[in-house]
Design a protein around this motif. Sequence first.
Motif, mmCIF file in Angstrom:
data_model
loop_
_atom_site.group_PDB
_atom_site.id
_atom_site.type_symbol
_atom_site.label_atom_id
_atom_site.label_comp_id
_atom_site.label_asym_id
_atom_site.label_seq_id
_atom_site.Cartn_x
_atom_site.Cartn_y
_atom_site.Cartn_z
ATOM 1 N N MET A 180 -9.635 11.515 19.883
ATOM 2 C CA MET A 180 -8.180 11.619 19.782
ATOM 3 C C MET A 180 -7.860 12.529 18.605
ATOM 4 O O MET A 180 -8.266 12.265 17.474
ATOM 5 C CB MET A 180 -7.560 10.246 19.535
ATOM 6 N N SER A 181 -7.102 13.587 18.864
ATOM 7 C CA SER A 181 -6.765 14.523 17.790
ATOM 8 C C SER A 181 -5.276 14.790 17.757
ATOM 9 O O SER A 181 -4.588 14.605 18.750
ATOM 10 C CB SER A 181 -7.529 15.834 17.974
ATOM 11 N N ALA A 182 -4.796 15.215 16.602
ATOM 12 C CA ALA A 182 -3.411 15.661 16.386
ATOM 13 C C ALA A 182 -2.479 14.559 15.932
ATOM 14 O O ALA A 182 -1.268 14.772 15.846
ATOM 15 C CB ALA A 182 -2.839 16.370 17.611
ATOM 16 N N GLY A 183 -2.981 13.356 15.619
ATOM 17 C CA GLY A 183 -2.135 12.343 15.013
ATOM 18 C C GLY A 183 -1.790 11.183 15.928
ATOM 19 O O GLY A 183 -2.142 11.149 17.104
ATOM 20 N N LEU A 184 -1.091 10.213 15.368
ATOM 21 C CA LEU A 184 -0.795 8.964 16.058
ATOM 22 C C LEU A 184 0.246 9.153 17.148
ATOM 23 O O LEU A 184 1.302 9.722 16.923
ATOM 24 C CB LEU A 184 -0.313 7.929 15.032
ATOM 25 N N ASN A 185 -0.077 8.637 18.318
ATOM 26 C CA ASN A 185 0.839 8.590 19.459
ATOM 27 C C ASN A 185 0.901 7.122 19.872
ATOM 28 O O ASN A 185 -0.030 6.595 20.475
ATOM 29 C CB ASN A 185 0.310 9.468 20.594
ATOM 30 N N ALA A 186 1.987 6.439 19.498
ATOM 31 C CA ALA A 186 2.081 4.997 19.700
ATOM 32 C C ALA A 186 1.903 4.606 21.163
ATOM 33 O O ALA A 186 1.219 3.622 21.483
ATOM 34 C CB ALA A 186 3.422 4.493 19.164
ATOM 35 N N ARG A 187 2.526 5.335 22.060
ATOM 36 C CA ARG A 187 2.422 5.011 23.485
ATOM 37 C C ARG A 187 0.984 5.153 23.973
ATOM 38 O O ARG A 187 0.456 4.283 24.677
ATOM 39 C CB ARG A 187 3.344 5.932 24.282
ATOM 40 N N LEU A 188 0.326 6.243 23.577
ATOM 41 C CA LEU A 188 -1.056 6.474 23.995
ATOM 42 C C LEU A 188 -1.991 5.431 23.394
ATOM 43 O O LEU A 188 -2.873 4.904 24.087
ATOM 44 C CB LEU A 188 -1.486 7.876 23.561
ATOM 45 N N LYS B 148 -16.151 4.807 23.966
ATOM 46 C CA LYS B 148 -15.740 4.610 22.584
ATOM 47 C C LYS B 148 -14.560 5.511 22.229
ATOM 48 O O LYS B 148 -14.312 6.538 22.868
ATOM 49 C CB LYS B 148 -16.907 4.899 21.636
ATOM 50 N N LEU B 149 -13.881 5.104 21.162
ATOM 51 C CA LEU B 149 -12.774 5.879 20.628
ATOM 52 C C LEU B 149 -13.201 6.559 19.334
ATOM 53 O O LEU B 149 -13.800 5.932 18.453
ATOM 54 C CB LEU B 149 -11.577 4.976 20.338
ATOM 55 N N VAL B 150 -12.876 7.830 19.228
ATOM 56 C CA VAL B 150 -13.136 8.619 18.025
ATOM 57 C C VAL B 150 -11.799 9.182 17.552
ATOM 58 O O VAL B 150 -11.021 9.693 18.365
ATOM 59 C CB VAL B 150 -14.120 9.775 18.315
ATOM 60 N N LEU B 151 -11.542 9.094 16.258
ATOM 61 C CA LEU B 151 -10.336 9.687 15.692
ATOM 62 C C LEU B 151 -10.700 10.915 14.884
ATOM 63 O O LEU B 151 -11.570 10.855 14.016
ATOM 64 C CB LEU B 151 -9.622 8.698 14.764
ATOM 65 N N SER C 170 -24.332 13.268 24.617
ATOM 66 C CA SER C 170 -23.120 12.606 25.075
ATOM 67 C C SER C 170 -22.111 13.608 25.640
ATOM 68 O O SER C 170 -21.918 14.697 25.096
ATOM 69 C CB SER C 170 -22.490 11.855 23.896
ATOM 70 N N VAL C 171 -21.482 13.229 26.750
ATOM 71 C CA VAL C 171 -20.445 14.046 27.381
ATOM 72 C C VAL C 171 -19.090 13.518 26.905
ATOM 73 O O VAL C 171 -18.425 12.734 27.575
ATOM 74 C CB VAL C 171 -20.541 13.993 28.917
ATOM 75 N N ASP C 172 -18.693 13.914 25.705
ATOM 76 C CA ASP C 172 -17.454 13.426 25.127
ATOM 77 C C ASP C 172 -16.265 14.265 25.599
ATOM 78 O O ASP C 172 -16.435 15.374 26.110
ATOM 79 C CB ASP C 172 -17.541 13.448 23.599
ATOM 80 N N VAL C 173 -15.068 13.731 25.411
ATOM 81 C CA VAL C 173 -13.857 14.427 25.842
ATOM 82 C C VAL C 173 -12.833 14.400 24.711
ATOM 83 O O VAL C 173 -12.919 13.594 23.792
ATOM 84 C CB VAL C 173 -13.247 13.788 27.112
ATOM 85 N N ASN C 174 -11.870 15.301 24.797
ATOM 86 C CA ASN C 174 -10.806 15.368 23.790
ATOM 87 C C ASN C 174 -9.441 15.226 24.442
ATOM 88 O O ASN C 174 -9.151 15.857 25.456
ATOM 89 C CB ASN C 174 -10.873 16.699 23.035
ATOM 90 N N VAL C 175 -8.609 14.388 23.838
ATOM 91 C CA VAL C 175 -7.218 14.262 24.221
ATOM 92 C C VAL C 175 -6.373 14.613 23.000
ATOM 93 O O VAL C 175 -6.480 13.965 21.956
ATOM 94 C CB VAL C 175 -6.881 12.832 24.696
ATOM 95 N N MET C 176 -5.564 15.664 23.114
ATOM 96 C CA MET C 176 -4.620 15.994 22.044
ATOM 97 C C MET C 176 -3.415 15.075 22.180
ATOM 98 O O MET C 176 -2.669 15.166 23.164
ATOM 99 C CB MET C 176 -4.200 17.459 22.102
ATOM 100 N N GLU D 150 -15.760 5.948 15.516
ATOM 101 C CA GLU D 150 -16.142 7.109 14.706
ATOM 102 C C GLU D 150 -14.907 7.775 14.128
ATOM 103 O O GLU D 150 -13.892 7.924 14.810
ATOM 104 C CB GLU D 150 -16.921 8.127 15.555
ATOM 105 N N LEU D 151 -15.019 8.163 12.874
ATOM 106 C CA LEU D 151 -14.012 8.995 12.225
ATOM 107 C C LEU D 151 -14.582 10.396 12.134
ATOM 108 O O LEU D 151 -15.655 10.591 11.540
ATOM 109 C CB LEU D 151 -13.679 8.458 10.843
ATOM 110 N N ARG D 152 -13.914 11.349 12.723
ATOM 111 C CA ARG D 152 -14.399 12.728 12.762
ATOM 112 C C ARG D 152 -13.530 13.551 11.812
ATOM 113 O O ARG D 152 -12.431 13.980 12.163
ATOM 114 C CB ARG D 152 -14.352 13.255 14.188
#
Length: 590
Positions: free
Chosen positions: A192-200, A221-224, A147-153, A248-250
Amino acid sequence: MDAISPRRHTFHIPVMGTGFTIDTPLRVARYGIASVVSLVDDELVERVRQRWCERAGEPYEAISCREDDARARRITAYLDLIDRLVRRQTEELRRAPFEPGSEITRYFELLPDGPLRERYERMRRTGEPEERRRLEAELRASVTAGSVDVNVMTKLDRALDARGRKRDPDRSDALAALRGFANSTVRASVVMSAGLNARLYGYAGSLPAFLPDAEGRFQKKLVLKVGSLRSAEVQMRFLAKRGAWVSELRLESGLNCGGHAFASEGQLLGPVLEELVSARRELGEQLLPSYNTTLEKRGLPPLASPPEILVTVQGGIGTAAEDALLRRRYGADGTGWGTPFLLVPEATVLDGATRRRLAESGPGDVFLSDSSPLGVPFWNLRTSASEDARRARIAQGRPGSPCPKGFLAVPTDLSDVPLCAASRAFQRRKLTELEAAGAAGAEVEAVVEKSCICHDLGGSAAIEHGFDAEATPAVCPGPNVVNFDRVYTLDEMVGHIYGRDDLLARRDRPHVFVRELQLSIEYLRKQQETGGLGAAALVTFRDNLLAGIDHYEALAASGDVEPPAPFVEALGRARADLDAIALGDGPARR
C-alpha cells in the motif's frame, strides 16, 4: 513455515510505473527474486494477460470492461496466470541438470553469499558421486520462487465512473484492485503506497485473505510504504483496529526514488530507518491487544505474540557497500533496487528506444517535474517520447492528452464529468478560463506541463507486447539512473548488488545518503522561493535536515562509511548550503 515462500535474495524489485514491472515475476521469480506488479491499469493488465496466454499456450477468455466487477476479475485472472506460469517455470528449473548455463545453475549462482550458496559450492567441488547426488537433491528441494507482490496506490481510488455517476461502495478503483488480489491464488503481499485511505484500509480488514490461519500464518500479507515512523504508527494502528496486520514497513526515500516523490518533513533515510528498526518490536506489542480484540469479535483465536514486522528500505541505493550498510549497520531486512533494473531487459518492460535514452541520460535529462496530474512532484525523463509528444501538441495548438483511460480523472468545476488535469478536455477549458482572466506565462505553463502518466507509463508495455506500435512511452526513473550508462544482463546487475561486479559509470557519484540530502536541500530552497511551505514548516524541514547531518556525521565517525573523507566533506557542504537559506528565524542550528 510461513505460507509465503522464504526470501532467497536480500533485495527485491519494487513497483515501477504502471507497466515497467507488469510481468517482472514471469521474468525473474523463478530465480527466487521478489518483485512488485502495479494494479493501477486493469486495461493494461488485461492486454498483457492476453499476450502471455498466447505465448504460454494458455486458454484466454476476455473480460470486458463492461462486465460486472471487471476490474477485480481482470486482476484476479492475471495474477492466477502469473501464479500458474511461475510454478511451471520453477518446476522446470528444479528438474534442470546441474551443468554450465542451465536454469538451476543460474538460480544458485545468482544467490548472495550464505548457507545455501555455500551448499551449492560444496556440491560443485565434491568428487564423491553419492555426496553430489545427496547435495543436488537438497538443493533442488530448496528452490523456491520469488514473491509475486502487488502495489495498490491508495489515493488512486475513483469513486465515480467516467460519466460522473457514483459507483457501488466496493467498486472504487483501489478496493476493486485489492479484491482482485485477495481472490487470486498467489501467496504474496500487497504494498500500500501514497498514504492512508480509510475506506480501503477498512475494506482490507474485512477480507478473509488477510487473516491469520490457526497457526498464525498469513497467505496474503499487507506491506506499507512509509516515509517516517509517525506515518507508520498512524496507519498500523488504524489497520490493526480493523483486523489487518502490517507485516512489513517498506521505507522509501521521499525524494531519491523514481515516480512520484512524496517529500517528507525533511526526515532522512538513515535516521528514519534506525527509528523503524528500533521501534518495530514495541510497536507490535502495542498493536497486538487491539488486533486480538478484532480477531475475537470475528470468532477467531487471539494470537499469543505479535506477528513478525519486517523493515525494508529503498530509494537511490547504488552500490553493494550502501546495500550492506543498510542491512548490517541499520538492521534492514532487505533492500529495494528499482531504477537500475530499468536498464535490464531480462527484468523489466521497456521499449528499446526508451531504454537507450535512459542509458544515455545525464543529470539534466532526469528532473523532478510538476508534470503529474496528481499535483505531486514526479521524476521525469526530458527526452522521453511522451515528453516529445506533449511538446508537439502544444506547438500544434492542441495541448493535452486524449486521455483514453482516465484513471486520474477527478471532479472539477470545469465539467459535469470527472477530468484529468493532463487531458485535452481539461486543458482546453482551463486555458480558456485563464485567457479570459488575462493570465499568461507561468500560469499557462502550469496547465500544459501536465503529462499523461496513466496511459503513457504503459506505453513501453504496449510496444513490447505488440498491441500499440504507435504508443509514446513515458518513463519515471529515479535520479540514480544517471550513474549507469548501458544495458545490463540480469546476472550483471545482481552481481553488482552483491559486490561481485561494479557497474557504476560515474566515479564521482555521491553516497545514497548524501544524494538524498542534496535533493532535500534543493526542495527546501524551491519551497522557500515559491511559498510552497509555510514559515513554520520550512523551519521544521530545515531542522530535520540538520538533525540528519548530525546523525550521518556520527555514522562516519563510527567508521561505518568507507571512505569517510568525501562523505564528511559532502555533509559539511550541505550544512553550509542550509546556513545560506534564510528562513527568518535566525542562524541555522549547528
